[in-house]
Design an enzyme around this catalytic site. Structure first.
Site, PDB file in Angstrom:
ATOM      1  N   HIS A 333       0.842  -1.191   0.000  1.00  0.00           N
ATOM      2  CA  HIS A 333       0.000   0.000   0.000  1.00  0.00           C
ATOM      3  C   HIS A 333       0.875   1.236   0.000  1.00  0.00           C
ATOM      4  CE1 HIS A 333      -3.014   2.961   1.340  1.00  0.00           C
ATOM      5  NE2 HIS A 333      -3.866   2.144   0.784  1.00  0.00           N
ATOM      6  N   ASP A 392      -7.923  -5.068  -0.386  1.00  0.00           N
ATOM      7  CA  ASP A 392      -8.378  -5.910  -1.490  1.00  0.00           C
ATOM      8  C   ASP A 392      -8.056  -7.385  -1.283  1.00  0.00           C
ATOM      9  OD1 ASP A 392      -9.408  -3.769  -3.153  1.00  0.00           O
ATOM     10  OD2 ASP A 392      -7.333  -3.176  -3.438  1.00  0.00           O
TER      11      ASP A 392
END
Length: 455
Positions: A333, A392
């Site tokens: 991320h 996700d």
């Protein structure tokens, strides 16, 4: 007729034409070797370029000590309140919290009981689609991609709005509530129409129940029998809460703010954000994770063998497996280092759902993909900072356990994030005051115009 048939008569001509297309967009990599250039609007250390201030959401994944990033457990705040605390409170109390989060993001504070009840009635009354909208907008041009249909359908709402271009705070709030309320119905109907007209399935259209929460209504609308359990609805509500906002810097919210900075209308700004979220490097990643997961299940002979999983993931990174992209989707991320709080929450509560649905083996396989994949990526890229699973990694698996089709994974993300988009749009319009216009360095080689016969 082949599109290129009017230009290229032979395969050799077509190949040359394709080569010309590629050559028209080649830029020497040396052009990017400039410390002042912020590719991807990122600083040299990977942090985002600061272009504004927001009082809506805050994403925290590290601290900076003497100019050096120091990892920390991730935190996501909505108007100063930890989003995980909101989600946990509603799970604990068996209540639905997404509507409360919408109020919080749009109006800056938590509602009292009376305010919340009145706001829920406001949302419920705004769910109804305009007369003729289904037939004229959704039914007439079904799309294989629900995100494409959603963007077009939101944009079409402009035509039904008596004040589509007004930028007054009251009008912006009204438009925001109406878009947030209508998007679940647009998604459900778009999916039903796609299944019927393009996949030859039976057509089911269910109207929302004004007494139900958004999470309950969505499950009711997309299921042919309209049935769902309280456990399923609360799990979906938690997912909506965790996806409602992610600060102003994520690509779709930035897109919404960028369009809003021009003075454009709410429908254009939200439709643009939907187009951004559709991308596989953004909201579309949850579907990519599940595609990767299905490849692992199909091609690893023993999913309990961690050595075999590691070998497979290593070949995945080499571009030899899966979609040949060389990516392990769901890992890493831009901000979070030690952990993504959304992934932590989802994984924690997914276990109970996995046990109930008989999918515990799937959850445990995803956990192996996370731990082994993170180790491989850190080794290959010589990363000093930790690498965590992002939201996700587990969201698609949860949707799968809820019986939600893969075609609806990213649209569900859009439904949840509409609250954040609208809040950030209002903030940009009411406080921004300056059109966003980054610069690009020219890579042109200047030359004179020549007449056709001299080229």
């Amino acid at each position: 007729m082949d599109f290129y048939a009017t230009y290229a008569e032979t395969s050799e001509e077509m190949q040359k034409f394709a080569e010309n297309i590629r050559n028209a967009y080649i830029i020497d990599k040396k052009r990017y070797q400039n410390v002042e250039m912020k590719r991807g609007l990122r600083n040299a250390d990977g942090t985002g370029v600061i272009i504004g201030v927001t009082g809506i959401g805050s994403v925290q994944g590290y601290t900076v000590v003497d100019g050096v990033k120091v990892p920390m457990p991730g935190r996501l705040y909505y108007r100063g309140i930890d989003s995980s605390d909101i989600a946990e409170a509603h799970l604990r109390n068996h209540t639905f919290g997404y509507e409360e989060v919408v109020y919080l993001l749009l109006l800056g504070k938590l509602p009292d009981r009376d305010q919340e009840e009145r706001f829920k009635k406001m949302l419920s009354s705004a769910r109804e689609l305009p007369r003729g909208y289904n037939e004229d907008v959704i039914f007439k041009a079904p799309s294989y991609n629900v995100m494409n249909q959603l963007a077009r359908s939101v944009l079409a709402l402009y035509a039904y709005d008596p004040e589509p271009d007004s930028l007054s705070p009251e009008n912006l709030f009204r438009q925001s509530v109406e878009i947030i309320a209508k998007m679940p119905l647009i998604v459900a109907n778009s999916y039903a129409v796609m299944r019927h007209y393009l996949l030859n399935k039976s057509l089911y259209i269910h109207n929302p129940d004004p007494d139900l929460s958004l999470a309950e209504n969505f499950l009711r609308m997309v299921r042919p029998d309209q049935n769902y359990t309280e456990e399923e609805a609360h799990m979906l509500d938690m997912m909506l809460i965790l996806h409602a906002d992610h600060g102003g810097g994520n690509n779709s919210t930035f897109t919404c703010r960028s369009v809003s900075s021009t003075g454009s209308d709410t429908y254009s700004a939200v439709a643009a954000a939907i187009g951004s979220l559709k991308g596989p490097l953004h909201g579309g990643a949850n579907a990519k994770v599940m595609q990767m997961f299905s490849h692992v299940k199909a091609e690893v002979s023993d999913i309990r063998d961690e050595d075999e999983i590691e070998h497979y993931l290593s070949e995945l990174l080499d571009g030899k497996r899966g979609d040949r992209s060389g990516k392990i989707y769901g890992l890493g991320h831009a901000v979070y280092t030690l952990s993504d709080p959304r992934a932590i929450m989802i994984k924690k509560h997914a276990r109970r759902l996995a046990e109930e649905k008989g999918r515990l083996e799937d959850l445990e396989l995803m956990e192996k993909i996370e731990s082994i994949g993170a180790k491989l990526l850190r080794q290959r890229k010589n990363l000093e900072l930790p690498l965590c699973a992002n939201v996700d990694m587990y969201s698609g698996l949860v949707y799968s356990m809820l019986g939600i089709p893969a075609d609806l994974y990213t649209p569900l993300f859009s439904i949840a994030r509409s609250a954040g988009w609208c809040a950030h749009r209002m903030e940009e319009v009411l406080t921004g005051g300056r059109i966003m216009r980054p610069a690009y360095r020219s890579a042109l080689e200047f030359t004179s115009y020549t007449e056709p016969e001299n080229r």
